[in-house]
Design a protein around this motif. Structure first.
Motif, PDB file in Angstrom:
ATOM      1  N   PRO A 140     105.116  69.233  43.205  1.00 40.98           N
ATOM      2  CA  PRO A 140     106.510  69.245  43.645  1.00 40.98           C
ATOM      3  C   PRO A 140     107.234  67.910  43.515  1.00 40.98           C
ATOM      4  N   SER A 141     106.496  66.794  43.503  1.00 35.54           N
ATOM      5  CA  SER A 141     107.152  65.484  43.434  1.00 35.54           C
ATOM      6  C   SER A 141     107.538  65.093  42.010  1.00 35.54           C
ATOM      7  N   VAL A 142     107.227  65.933  41.028  1.00 37.57           N
ATOM      8  CA  VAL A 142     107.650  65.708  39.645  1.00 37.57           C
ATOM      9  C   VAL A 142     108.760  66.693  39.331  1.00 37.57           C
ATOM     10  N   LEU A 143     109.969  66.170  39.101  1.00 34.50           N
ATOM     11  CA  LEU A 143     111.141  67.021  38.908  1.00 34.50           C
ATOM     12  C   LEU A 143     111.743  66.823  37.529  1.00 34.50           C
ATOM     13  N   GLU A 144     111.999  67.920  36.840  1.00 33.33           N
ATOM     14  CA  GLU A 144     112.655  67.863  35.541  1.00 33.33           C
ATOM     15  C   GLU A 144     114.170  67.853  35.745  1.00 33.33           C
ATOM     16  N   VAL A 145     114.800  66.795  35.289  1.00 33.60           N
ATOM     17  CA  VAL A 145     116.251  66.666  35.432  1.00 33.60           C
ATOM     18  C   VAL A 145     116.882  66.389  34.064  1.00 33.60           C
ATOM     19  N   GLY A 146     116.336  67.010  33.023  1.00 35.86           N
ATOM     20  CA  GLY A 146     116.884  66.836  31.681  1.00 35.86           C
ATOM     21  C   GLY A 146     118.355  67.185  31.631  1.00 35.86           C
ATOM     22  N   GLY A 147     119.154  66.323  31.033  1.00 46.29           N
ATOM     23  CA  GLY A 147     120.604  66.525  30.995  1.00 46.29           C
ATOM     24  C   GLY A 147     121.330  65.828  32.115  1.00 46.29           C
ATOM     25  N   MET A 148     120.627  64.969  32.868  1.00 46.06           N
ATOM     26  CA  MET A 148     121.253  64.288  34.005  1.00 46.06           C
ATOM     27  C   MET A 148     122.414  63.399  33.564  1.00 46.06           C
ATOM     28  N   SER A 207     100.041  55.046  42.299  1.00 46.50           N
ATOM     29  CA  SER A 207      99.487  56.069  43.189  1.00 46.50           C
ATOM     30  C   SER A 207     100.333  56.263  44.438  1.00 46.50           C
ATOM     31  N   ASN A 208     101.317  55.377  44.653  1.00 38.93           N
ATOM     32  CA  ASN A 208     102.151  55.460  45.847  1.00 38.93           C
ATOM     33  C   ASN A 208     103.565  55.955  45.537  1.00 38.93           C
ATOM     34  N   VAL A 209     103.753  56.538  44.351  1.00 37.17           N
ATOM     35  CA  VAL A 209     105.078  57.035  43.961  1.00 37.17           C
ATOM     36  C   VAL A 209     105.421  58.293  44.747  1.00 37.17           C
ATOM     37  N   SER A 210     106.628  58.328  45.304  1.00 41.12           N
ATOM     38  CA  SER A 210     107.051  59.478  46.089  1.00 41.12           C
ATOM     39  C   SER A 210     107.726  60.551  45.236  1.00 41.12           C
ATOM     40  N   LEU A 211     108.397  60.129  44.163  1.00 39.20           N
ATOM     41  CA  LEU A 211     109.173  61.068  43.370  1.00 39.20           C
ATOM     42  C   LEU A 211     109.238  60.591  41.924  1.00 39.20           C
ATOM     43  N   VAL A 212     109.069  61.514  40.992  1.00 41.31           N
ATOM     44  CA  VAL A 212     109.186  61.211  39.571  1.00 41.31           C
ATOM     45  C   VAL A 212     110.267  62.104  38.975  1.00 41.31           C
ATOM     46  N   LEU A 213     111.331  61.497  38.455  1.00 46.25           N
ATOM     47  CA  LEU A 213     112.407  62.238  37.806  1.00 46.25           C
ATOM     48  C   LEU A 213     112.176  62.167  36.296  1.00 46.25           C
ATOM     49  N   VAL A 214     111.980  63.312  35.677  1.00 42.58           N
ATOM     50  CA  VAL A 214     111.630  63.381  34.262  1.00 42.58           C
ATOM     51  C   VAL A 214     112.812  63.929  33.470  1.00 42.58           C
ATOM     52  N   ASN A 215     113.180  63.229  32.403  1.00 38.71           N
ATOM     53  CA  ASN A 215     114.353  63.621  31.616  1.00 38.71           C
ATOM     54  C   ASN A 215     114.001  64.688  30.586  1.00 38.71           C
ATOM     55  N   THR A 216     113.412  65.781  31.064  1.00 35.44           N
ATOM     56  CA  THR A 216     113.082  66.928  30.221  1.00 35.44           C
ATOM     57  C   THR A 216     113.482  68.198  30.964  1.00 35.44           C
ATOM     58  N   HIS A 217     113.339  69.336  30.301  1.00 31.52           N
ATOM     59  CA  HIS A 217     113.546  70.619  30.972  1.00 31.52           C
ATOM     60  C   HIS A 217     112.684  71.663  30.285  1.00 31.52           C
ATOM     61  N   TRP A 218     112.081  72.539  31.083  1.00 36.97           N
ATOM     62  CA  TRP A 218     111.136  73.511  30.534  1.00 36.97           C
ATOM     63  C   TRP A 218     111.760  74.432  29.490  1.00 36.97           C
ATOM     64  N   SER A 219     113.079  74.634  29.542  1.00 35.25           N
ATOM     65  CA  SER A 219     113.721  75.504  28.557  1.00 35.25           C
ATOM     66  C   SER A 219     113.565  74.945  27.144  1.00 35.25           C
ATOM     67  N   ILE A 220     113.491  73.599  27.024  1.00 35.59           N
ATOM     68  CA  ILE A 220     113.310  72.954  25.722  1.00 35.59           C
ATOM     69  C   ILE A 220     111.854  72.603  25.498  1.00 35.59           C
ATOM     70  N   ASN A 221     111.245  71.935  26.461  1.00 33.44           N
ATOM     71  CA  ASN A 221     109.927  71.341  26.274  1.00 33.44           C
ATOM     72  C   ASN A 221     108.771  72.249  26.641  1.00 33.44           C
ATOM     73  N   GLY A 222     109.070  73.432  27.187  1.00 36.30           N
ATOM     74  CA  GLY A 222     108.009  74.348  27.581  1.00 36.30           C
ATOM     75  C   GLY A 222     107.552  74.116  29.012  1.00 36.30           C
ATOM     76  N   ALA A 223     106.959  75.150  29.585  1.00 38.50           N
ATOM     77  CA  ALA A 223     106.496  75.065  30.971  1.00 38.50           C
ATOM     78  C   ALA A 223     105.202  74.269  31.055  1.00 38.50           C
ATOM     79  N   MET A 282     121.390  74.026  40.712  1.00 41.04           N
ATOM     80  CA  MET A 282     122.176  72.806  40.854  1.00 41.04           C
ATOM     81  C   MET A 282     122.164  72.080  39.525  1.00 41.04           C
ATOM     82  N   SER A 283     123.162  71.249  39.300  1.00 40.98           N
ATOM     83  CA  SER A 283     123.186  70.447  38.087  1.00 40.98           C
ATOM     84  C   SER A 283     122.021  69.456  38.127  1.00 40.98           C
ATOM     85  N   PRO A 284     121.598  68.922  36.962  1.00 45.22           N
ATOM     86  CA  PRO A 284     120.510  67.939  36.961  1.00 45.22           C
ATOM     87  C   PRO A 284     120.794  66.736  37.858  1.00 45.22           C
TER      88      PRO A 284
END
Length: 325
Positions: A68-76, A47-63, A250-252
């Motif tokens: 705002p603290s959950v960011l899709e960076v698929g292809g990083m 519950s105290n997480v400030s940022l979550v980087l997720v290895n997905t992207h809406w172009s593949i996995n859907g919207a 920007m790049s992932p």
């Protein structure tokens, strides 16, 4: 998804959550205490997480709806492609009809294929005009002349070669991402974990097909490989998906770095957190609100019922009195 799929999806989600709560949460707590010497509450930590980087992207996995603290960076993990080893470079360059790249990842070893399934693929490869690069860890004495095997392949660099026409894969996340990035159609044989989900997402975009391991047969393998190599639609859809996947401000990796530094600069960036964090479940699901609405409506109907019922009784009583007189 149709009704049956949504029902199965809901059940799976709740079962997975229950397993996490009952098994993995306590296990995680023990691991943290053993290796870090910290008696940590996993719930409080989460519950105290400030940022979550997720290895997905809406172009593949859907919207999907996220905060705002959950960011899709698929292809990083994607880096610029490097020159291929000379033998592989020559093998691909000189392939008049292109190359099929076959790799089941680092955990699934090709040499563990049963003999009958291995022979199916070898017979199919012998029929097609394309050359085949196959990540195969053992010996393969009966391979056709158009097949090259290696215990390890520079996958990212191979997929970047324009003469690679098809990627036969288990559907792992990183390999799927690399194929999407380079616009290479995927023929997948998912085995476990997220592999089915990954490849279904690309199939829904028209850039992949699926074969089921337990049902593999020579005719299906040949039909699907031949279809994906000869039908330009697969390549066109893969190219379109690649363009959407790549088109970002920007790049992932740059995105991940920027937002990591952002939460550091703003001391955890609490303004990015959802108000739902730490909220009681009955508030999160609006159970209290629904109860108030239900009780209010029920009260109104009950009141109306008694008023009408009482009025009817009064009329009946009045008529009976008139008859008596």
């Amino acid at each position: 998804m149709d009704l049956a799929q949504r029902l199965a999806n809901t059940l799976m989600a709740h079962v997975s959550d229950a397993v996490f709560q009952l098994v993995h949460r306590s296990w995680s707590k023990r691991v943290v205490k053993k290796h870090l010497g910290v008696d940590l509450s996993v719930d409080e930590f989460a519950s105290n997480v400030s940022l979550v980087l997720v290895n997905t992207h809406w172009s593949i996995n859907g919207a999907s709806a996220t905060v705002p603290s959950v960011l899709e960076v698929g292809g990083m993990h994607m880096k610029p492609s490097k020159p291929l080893p000379a033998d592989i470079q020559t093998f691909i360059d000189e392939a008049e009809h292109g190359v099929v790249y076959f790799c089941m990842g680092s955990l699934l070893r090709g040499e563990t294929f049963p003999v009958e399934k291995r022979k199916m693929f070898l017979k199919v490869f012998e029929k097609i005009p394309q050359r085949v690069l196959w990540k195969w860890e053992g010996e393969l004495h009966d391979k056709p002349s158009n097949v090259m095997i290696r215990k390890w392949m520079p996958q990212r660099d191979i997929l970047a070669h324009p003469n690679v026409k098809l990627f036969i894969s288990h559907g792992g996340l990183l390999g799927t991402t690399e194929a999407v990035y380079e616009g290479v159609p995927i023929l997948s044989i998912p085995i476990f974990g997220d592999q089915m989900t990954n490849v279904k997402a690309v199939r829904d975009k028209g850039a992949a097909e699926i074969m089921y391991y337990t049902d593999l047969n020579e005719d299906e393998i040949f039909t699907k490989i031949n279809s994906m190599l000869t039908d330009p639609t697969y390549k066109q859809k893969a190219k379109e998906l690649s363009e959407v996947f790549r088109d970002r401000p920007m790049s992932p990796l740059e995105t991940a770095v920027y937002w990591t530094e952002y939460v550091i600069r703003h001391k955890g960036a609490p303004h990015l957190r959802s108000a739902a964090v730490g909220m009681p479940w009955y508030q999160y699901y609006l159970i209290d609100v629904l109860l108030v609405i239900f009780i209010s409506i029920a009260t109104i109907f009950v009141s109306l019922y008694y008023l009408i019922f009482k009025q009817i009784l009064r009329l009946i009583y009045k008529k009976s009195k008139e008859k008596q007189t």
